[in-house]
Design an enzyme around this catalytic site. Structure first.
Site, PDB file in Angstrom:
ATOM      1  N   TYR A   7      -3.012   1.188   1.251  1.00  0.00           N
ATOM      2  CA  TYR A   7      -4.411   0.765   1.287  1.00  0.00           C
ATOM      3  C   TYR A   7      -5.032   1.086   2.634  1.00  0.00           C
ATOM      4  CZ  TYR A   7      -3.303  -3.499   3.967  1.00  0.00           C
ATOM      5  OH  TYR A   7      -2.901  -4.380   4.939  1.00  0.00           O
ATOM      6  N   CYS A   8      -6.362   1.163   2.603  1.00  0.00           N
ATOM      7  CA  CYS A   8      -7.153   1.439   3.803  1.00  0.00           C
ATOM      8  C   CYS A   8      -8.295   0.417   3.817  1.00  0.00           C
ATOM      9  CB  CYS A   8      -7.659   2.879   3.777  1.00  0.00           C
ATOM     10  SG  CYS A   8      -8.598   3.293   2.303  1.00  0.00           S
ATOM     11  N   GLY A   9      -9.392   0.754   4.440  1.00  0.00           N
ATOM     12  CA  GLY A   9     -10.513  -0.174   4.520  1.00  0.00           C
ATOM     13  C   GLY A   9     -11.316  -0.266   3.240  1.00  0.00           C
TER      14      GLY A   9
END
Length: 143
Positions: free
Chosen positions: A101-103
């Site tokens: 996951y990222c932002g």
């Protein structure tokens, strides 16, 4: 707009109409391939299920500063820039489920794709990133 006007438009603008049809076909094929190859980002509830049933490894690909602010519990911090070099830190078992996951969900699919190229066939991206995770009421930690 009635059917005659639509037919008239198609006849008078074949290149525009053809371009639209080609774009729609390309979009459908792309989405189909993403689904078949497991590249479609998974929603938060599916990620939780994989964490609970398959002991998935969660990987945060954001910056160190963002990771310190908040992250998913037990997530490993492996920034996108070093994901290929540090893949063995994520898991030595290439059959293990990995959730990147990222932002906001725009970088994690690239990280999951890189891991799949390295043989991690069960690498997924979290749809919408940590922002969607939090919007769904899922917990985060700063520890």
């Amino acid at each position: 707009m009635d059917m005659e006007q639509i037919q008239e438009f198609v006849v008078n603008h074949p290149f525009l109409w053809g371009g639209l049809v080609l774009a729609l076909i390309a979009l459908a094929v792309n989405e189909g391939l993403r689904t078949v190859k497991g590249q479609k980002p998974i929603p938060a509830n599916e990620a939780v299920r994989l964490m609970n049933t398959d002991d998935a490894v969660v990987v945060d690909t954001r910056s160190a500063a963002d990771f310190k602010k908040s992250h998913i519990l037990n997530a490993k911090h492996v920034p996108m820039a070093g994901i290929e070099e540090r893949a063995k830190e994520i898991s030595k078992n290439t059959d293990r489920v990995i959730i990147c996951y990222c932002g906001i969900g725009n970088v994690a699919p690239q990280a999951a794709a890189k891991l799949r190229k390295l043989g991690y066939s069960r690498a997924h991206a979290l749809k919408g990133g940590i922002n969607a995770w939090q919007a769904d009421g899922m917990p985060v930690t700063s520890k």
